[in-house]
Scaffold this motif. Sequence first.
Motif, PDB file in Angstrom:
ATOM      1  N   GLN A 146       0.855  -1.185   0.000  1.00 35.47           N
ATOM      2  CA  GLN A 146       0.000   0.000   0.000  1.00 35.47           C
ATOM      3  C   GLN A 146       0.891   1.234   0.000  1.00 35.47           C
ATOM      4  O   GLN A 146       1.935   1.271   0.651  1.00 35.47           O
ATOM      5  CB  GLN A 146      -0.923   0.024   1.220  1.00 35.47           C
ATOM      6  N   GLN A 203      -4.706   7.437   5.735  1.00 36.28           N
ATOM      7  CA  GLN A 203      -5.450   6.507   4.883  1.00 36.28           C
ATOM      8  C   GLN A 203      -5.002   5.066   5.118  1.00 36.28           C
ATOM      9  O   GLN A 203      -5.828   4.157   5.190  1.00 36.28           O
ATOM     10  CB  GLN A 203      -5.247   6.891   3.409  1.00 36.28           C
ATOM     11  N   LEU A 241      -6.417   4.011   8.634  1.00 40.64           N
ATOM     12  CA  LEU A 241      -7.873   3.881   8.736  1.00 40.64           C
ATOM     13  C   LEU A 241      -8.462   2.948   7.698  1.00 40.64           C
ATOM     14  O   LEU A 241      -9.548   2.401   7.902  1.00 40.64           O
ATOM     15  CB  LEU A 241      -8.529   5.261   8.616  1.00 40.64           C
ATOM     16  N   GLN A 242      -7.762   2.767   6.572  1.00 40.61           N
ATOM     17  CA  GLN A 242      -8.257   1.892   5.511  1.00 40.61           C
ATOM     18  C   GLN A 242      -7.129   1.014   4.976  1.00 40.61           C
ATOM     19  O   GLN A 242      -6.720   1.130   3.821  1.00 40.61           O
ATOM     20  CB  GLN A 242      -8.868   2.726   4.380  1.00 40.61           C
ATOM     21  N   PRO A 272     -12.624  -2.235   4.304  1.00 41.97           N
ATOM     22  CA  PRO A 272     -11.872  -0.975   4.377  1.00 41.97           C
ATOM     23  C   PRO A 272     -11.652  -0.244   3.054  1.00 41.97           C
ATOM     24  O   PRO A 272     -11.535   0.975   3.049  1.00 41.97           O
ATOM     25  CB  PRO A 272     -10.531  -1.390   5.001  1.00 41.97           C
ATOM     26  N   ILE A 273     -11.556  -0.971   1.932  1.00 42.78           N
ATOM     27  CA  ILE A 273     -11.350  -0.279   0.658  1.00 42.78           C
ATOM     28  C   ILE A 273     -12.311  -0.844  -0.388  1.00 42.78           C
ATOM     29  O   ILE A 273     -12.676  -2.022  -0.342  1.00 42.78           O
ATOM     30  CB  ILE A 273      -9.891  -0.378   0.157  1.00 42.78           C
ATOM     31  N   SER A 298     -16.286   0.991  12.133  1.00 42.89           N
ATOM     32  CA  SER A 298     -15.308   1.453  11.141  1.00 42.89           C
ATOM     33  C   SER A 298     -13.887   1.044  11.505  1.00 42.89           C
ATOM     34  O   SER A 298     -12.962   1.225  10.705  1.00 42.89           O
ATOM     35  CB  SER A 298     -15.374   2.978  10.993  1.00 42.89           C
ATOM     36  N   LYS A 299     -13.695   0.465  12.702  1.00 46.12           N
ATOM     37  CA  LYS A 299     -12.369   0.042  13.135  1.00 46.12           C
ATOM     38  C   LYS A 299     -12.271  -1.475  13.296  1.00 46.12           C
ATOM     39  O   LYS A 299     -11.309  -1.983  13.874  1.00 46.12           O
ATOM     40  CB  LYS A 299     -11.994   0.757  14.435  1.00 46.12           C
ATOM     41  N   PHE A 302     -12.011  -4.334  10.706  1.00 46.30           N
ATOM     42  CA  PHE A 302     -11.785  -4.480   9.277  1.00 46.30           C
ATOM     43  C   PHE A 302     -12.114  -5.892   8.818  1.00 46.30           C
ATOM     44  O   PHE A 302     -11.686  -6.879   9.440  1.00 46.30           O
ATOM     45  CB  PHE A 302     -10.336  -4.150   8.930  1.00 46.30           C
ATOM     46  N   TYR A 310     -11.928  -8.683   5.658  1.00 43.58           N
ATOM     47  CA  TYR A 310     -11.242  -9.061   4.422  1.00 43.58           C
ATOM     48  C   TYR A 310     -11.640 -10.475   4.027  1.00 43.58           C
ATOM     49  O   TYR A 310     -11.950 -11.311   4.895  1.00 43.58           O
ATOM     50  CB  TYR A 310      -9.715  -9.045   4.624  1.00 43.58           C
TER      51      TYR A 310
END
Length: 366
Positions: A221, A227, A230-231, A271-272, A356-357, A359, A361
Amino acid sequence: MNTNMILSISHLSKRYPPHLVINDLSCEIHDGEFISILGPSGGGKSTLLQLIAGLVTPDEGEIRIREKLVSSSETMIAPENRGVNMVFQNYALWPHMNVYDHIAFGLKRQKLPRAERDQRVQHLLQMLELQGLENRVPAELSGGQQQRVAIARALATAPKILLLDEPMSNLDGYLRLQMRSKLKALFGQLGTTVLYVTHDPEEALAMADRLIIMRDGRIEQMDTPQQCYLQPASPWVAGMLGAINSNNSLEAAQDIELINMGDQSMRGMIPIPEIHIVTGQRLELRSRPEDITIFEEEPTSIPPHYSMVRPLVLDSGFEGKHWRITLLVEPDIFFYGFHHTSLVSGTRVWAISDSSKLFIYPFTNP
């Protein structure tokens, strides 16, 4: 921040057989940026700096500085002709040479007039708080002073790009914290383009305009510190940036952001936008202990975007600023949270987390 591109890296690869140390890496750096390069040992961070400095020849790809080709498998501009200086982890100071001569070394090679040379050396001595140490040799300097001499020497010739390879790894924690603030302010004042290698996430986040997070020779990343934090683009990046709570034994429900934990559930966040999850897919969850709030009594209300579960306390460990509490939701689902006191093992508590915290996947085998 100036948006003019100073450094362009395109499809760069470097092998030290049998290892591919840099793997098809591409990025662009803008003039005046402070870039932190974060990753584990062996991830390719130092090799990337050596390639940019011209100390190593790439096997594939190109490096351009101010649009000029300086490195490829067929073209190599000498390090001294790139306008790039590098500060190594061990500072590479000469034991017989005093502070003044270290800083003036590159200026003498450039045949700068004595008066102008003295003026520039004195300016750097003042900026890096080295006044009065001009006649000392490295053995007479502290670790922090040696570091600042190495940086002053690198800055003396006004390089286009300054490369720093873990320059604070030899300093103790308190001194590292002091130097972090000083160096960030200094480079901001000078407008120097800096690529700064570190394995310390807190240091990387605090100093950078943008982060490059590397793993196995690739960029996982590249974005602003906020960013990335947080993401995070992957579970591995999330873990690198403190999200050590991990579980991969769950499946996506019809509402893919609602995570079932036995007869309990928590709401999380993908997150993204590039992450795609479908119903029934195996998930990996990541969160940070500091984002788990523990209550010994049931809270009267929680914000609408928070979720709550009732885990069992397994263990409490004192860490100075807080206690680290190990919590169990289901037999195979445990996580850590921080609390201001120790909690009795075997008691049930309330734990809440901002969705929002937490994540979410898709799970992939490592």
